[in-house]
Write an enzyme that holds these catalytic residues in place. Sequence first.
Site, short mmCIF file in Angstrom:
data_model
loop_
_atom_site.label_atom_id
_atom_site.label_comp_id
_atom_site.label_asym_id
_atom_site.label_seq_id
_atom_site.Cartn_x
_atom_site.Cartn_y
_atom_site.Cartn_z
N ASP A 1 -7.83 -5.73 -0.18
CA ASP A 1 -8.39 -6.67 -1.27
C ASP A 1 -7.81 -8.11 -0.90
O ASP A 1 -8.30 -8.86 -1.79
CB ASP A 1 -7.72 -6.18 -2.42
CG ASP A 1 -8.21 -4.86 -2.82
OD1 ASP A 1 -9.63 -4.58 -2.73
OD2 ASP A 1 -7.75 -3.77 -3.38
N HIS B 1 0.83 -1.09 0.08
CA HIS B 1 -0.03 -0.08 0.15
C HIS B 1 0.76 1.21 0.01
O HIS B 1 2.13 1.26 0.72
CB HIS B 1 -0.84 0.05 1.18
CG HIS B 1 -2.12 0.88 1.08
ND1 HIS B 1 -2.02 2.28 1.35
CD2 HIS B 1 -3.35 0.66 0.67
CE1 HIS B 1 -3.28 3.06 1.02
NE2 HIS B 1 -4.07 1.85 0.65
N1 CMC Z 1 4.44 -7.52 -4.66
C1 CMC Z 1 5.77 -7.57 -5.04
N2 CMC Z 1 6.38 -6.26 -4.89
C2 CMC Z 1 5.83 -5.24 -4.51
C3 CMC Z 1 4.34 -5.34 -4.26
C4 CMC Z 1 3.74 -6.38 -4.32
N3 CMC Z 1 2.37 -6.51 -4.20
N4 CMC Z 1 3.98 -3.94 -3.87
C5 CMC Z 1 4.99 -3.42 -4.00
N5 CMC Z 1 6.20 -4.15 -4.12
C6 CMC Z 1 7.44 -3.63 -4.45
C7 CMC Z 1 7.89 -2.73 -5.86
O1 CMC Z 1 8.14 -3.83 -6.73
C8 CMC Z 1 8.90 -1.89 -5.40
O2 CMC Z 1 10.18 -2.40 -5.36
P1 CMC Z 1 11.39 -1.46 -5.60
O3 CMC Z 1 11.46 -0.45 -4.72
O4 CMC Z 1 12.56 -2.59 -5.58
O5 CMC Z 1 11.19 -1.09 -7.03
C9 CMC Z 1 8.43 -1.56 -3.94
O6 CMC Z 1 7.76 -2.68 -3.37
C10 CMC Z 1 7.43 -0.25 -3.68
O7 CMC Z 1 6.41 -0.36 -4.78
P2 CMC Z 1 5.70 0.82 -5.40
O8 CMC Z 1 5.03 0.31 -6.50
O9 CMC Z 1 6.72 1.73 -5.70
O10 CMC Z 1 4.83 1.41 -4.38
P3 CMC Z 1 3.53 2.17 -4.62
O11 CMC Z 1 3.20 3.03 -3.37
O12 CMC Z 1 3.50 2.98 -5.85
O13 CMC Z 1 2.29 1.13 -4.88
C11 CMC Z 1 0.54 -0.45 -4.61
C12 CMC Z 1 1.21 0.68 -4.01
C13 CMC Z 1 -0.60 -0.77 -3.79
C14 CMC Z 1 0.02 0.01 -5.90
C15 CMC Z 1 1.43 -1.81 -4.85
O14 CMC Z 1 1.82 -2.14 -3.45
C16 CMC Z 1 0.75 -2.88 -5.69
O15 CMC Z 1 0.91 -2.86 -6.94
N6 CMC Z 1 0.27 -3.87 -5.04
C17 CMC Z 1 -0.58 -4.67 -5.50
C18 CMC Z 1 -2.05 -4.26 -5.91
C19 CMC Z 1 -2.85 -4.11 -4.89
O16 CMC Z 1 -3.09 -4.86 -4.03
N7 CMC Z 1 -3.57 -2.95 -4.69
C20 CMC Z 1 -4.40 -2.62 -3.70
C21 CMC Z 1 -4.03 -1.75 -3.22
S1 CMC Z 1 -5.15 -1.15 -1.49
C22 CMC Z 1 -6.88 -1.00 -2.32
C23 CMC Z 1 -6.94 0.11 -3.07
O17 CMC Z 1 -6.24 1.00 -3.04
O18 CMC Z 1 -7.72 0.02 -3.92
#
Ligand code: CMC
Length: 431
Positions: free
Chosen positions: A366, A308
């Site tokens: 989720d 998140h």
């Molecule tokens: N699995 C594996 N690695 C992950 C994941 C994951 N689910 N989420 C983040 N990472 C890693 C990512 O690869 C990155 O690594 P690095 O720093 O080495 O490049 C690091 O963690 C930070 O990730 P980010 O994408 O820069 O973080 P963000 O804050 O932009 O994204 C997120 C947050 C929710 C989009 C992301 O965690 C994600 O894609 N999660 C899976 C989808 C998901 O479950 N979404 C629902 C969110 S909660 C409900 C809602 O908002 O609707």
Amino acid sequence: MTDTKKTAQLSLNGETYELPIFSPTTGPDVLDIRKLYGQAGVFTYDPGFTSTASCDSTITYIDGGKGELLHRGYPIDQLASKSHHLEVCYLLLYGELPTAAQLEDFETRVTRHTMVHEQMHNFFRGFRRDAHPMATLVGVVGAMSAFYHDSTDINDPWQREVAAIRLIAKLPTIAAMAYKYSIGQPFVYPRNDLDYAANFLHMCFSVPAEEYHVDPILARAMDRIFILHADHEQNASTSTVRLASSSGANPFACIAAGIACLWGPAHGGANQACLEMLKEIGSVDRIPEFIERAKDKNDPFRLMGFGHRVYKNTDPRAKVLKQSADEVLELLGVEDNPLLQVAKELERTALNDEYFIEKKLFPNVDFYSGIILEAMGFPTSMFTPIFALSRTVGWISQWKEMIADPQNKIGRPRQLYLGETARDYIDIESR
Ligand code: CMC
């Protein structure tokens, strides 16, 4: 927002600029850069808004470090265990918990708006039967502005109020109709003697051919899912609603924009993607393989339902849902549900893995919601529409707050331009 009289100094090209600092009632201070471009001729750069407060708000507060979520100051776990969705809607919309009389009046107003214009039935019939219910929802909610002209004038507070009530009341009806349409069953009219969650289950699962009894425990679980998704401050879909409405667009168009944004798998679409992932994993022995894929930089696979932008400790909504999953599956007599076993083991494995610990990745809202919804009988395609109908109150509360704010102006971000500078057009024969 309090003006603390504190300032930050920015030194740039030999000049010093004073940036006012505002203090919120709780949370980090905010640097006011509104005059920066006018004074210093520079923009700030923050793709993804990781360090940017886009507005001030009094609705929802998240402390990502503590794993805390408050609506108008009330913790989400208290609301999920003691309140019910329509009371939470009142709280989000009007700022305080209602008295008994206020709640009764509000519930009556919402209940009296649950039916949709009969002509909308024909509108639905223009969609293909195999359309994803989110596709139908985006279209039908946008089309509400064509059916309810008398609540599209955003400068009239009465019309704004009617639009808010209509959206909260009709979204469950429209989501249920999208579902019924996709499975070729007749639309089911709402029943005003049922509460909000029970009525939604009735519209999704009853058929004219036989009596349908809504199980009160399932209705309670449904209501809890609605509460847990009701609002989440300035997330992507809420920011989309605010940006769309900053141009003066009508509320139905703005909420349709929010629904479109919610659909993506990084946001509300993650509940469908998560359940599909759990099914693909299939059994506990395949978990290590998927954990390795999630950690592999060359593999686009991510653990859906994990991570998140704001929560870096725990998502308090996931905690409540994990407990709900146990309760609902026990009620339905499927405690040994293989997907729940995979989910729990996947969570345990990830929370002990250095990659997930170091990146502070935890189950989010989720992760467990899909298991509950599937056990209740919903297909995966309905998971995100259920998120959308729950979040409608959050979107509309944020929209109302923004329209009423005298500082409201059109949202217009700038950019770091890295393209070509001015050059002369070349005729096609010379290229
Ligand atoms: N699995 C594996 N690695 C992950 C994941 C994951 N689910 N989420 C983040 N990472 C890693 C990512 O690869 C990155 O690594 P690095 O720093 O080495 O490049 C690091 O963690 C930070 O990730 P980010 O994408 O820069 O973080 P963000 O804050 O932009 O994204 C997120 C947050 C929710 C989009 C992301 O965690 C994600 O894609 N999660 C899976 C989808 C998901 O479950 N979404 C629902 C969110 S909660 C409900 C809602 O908002 O609707």
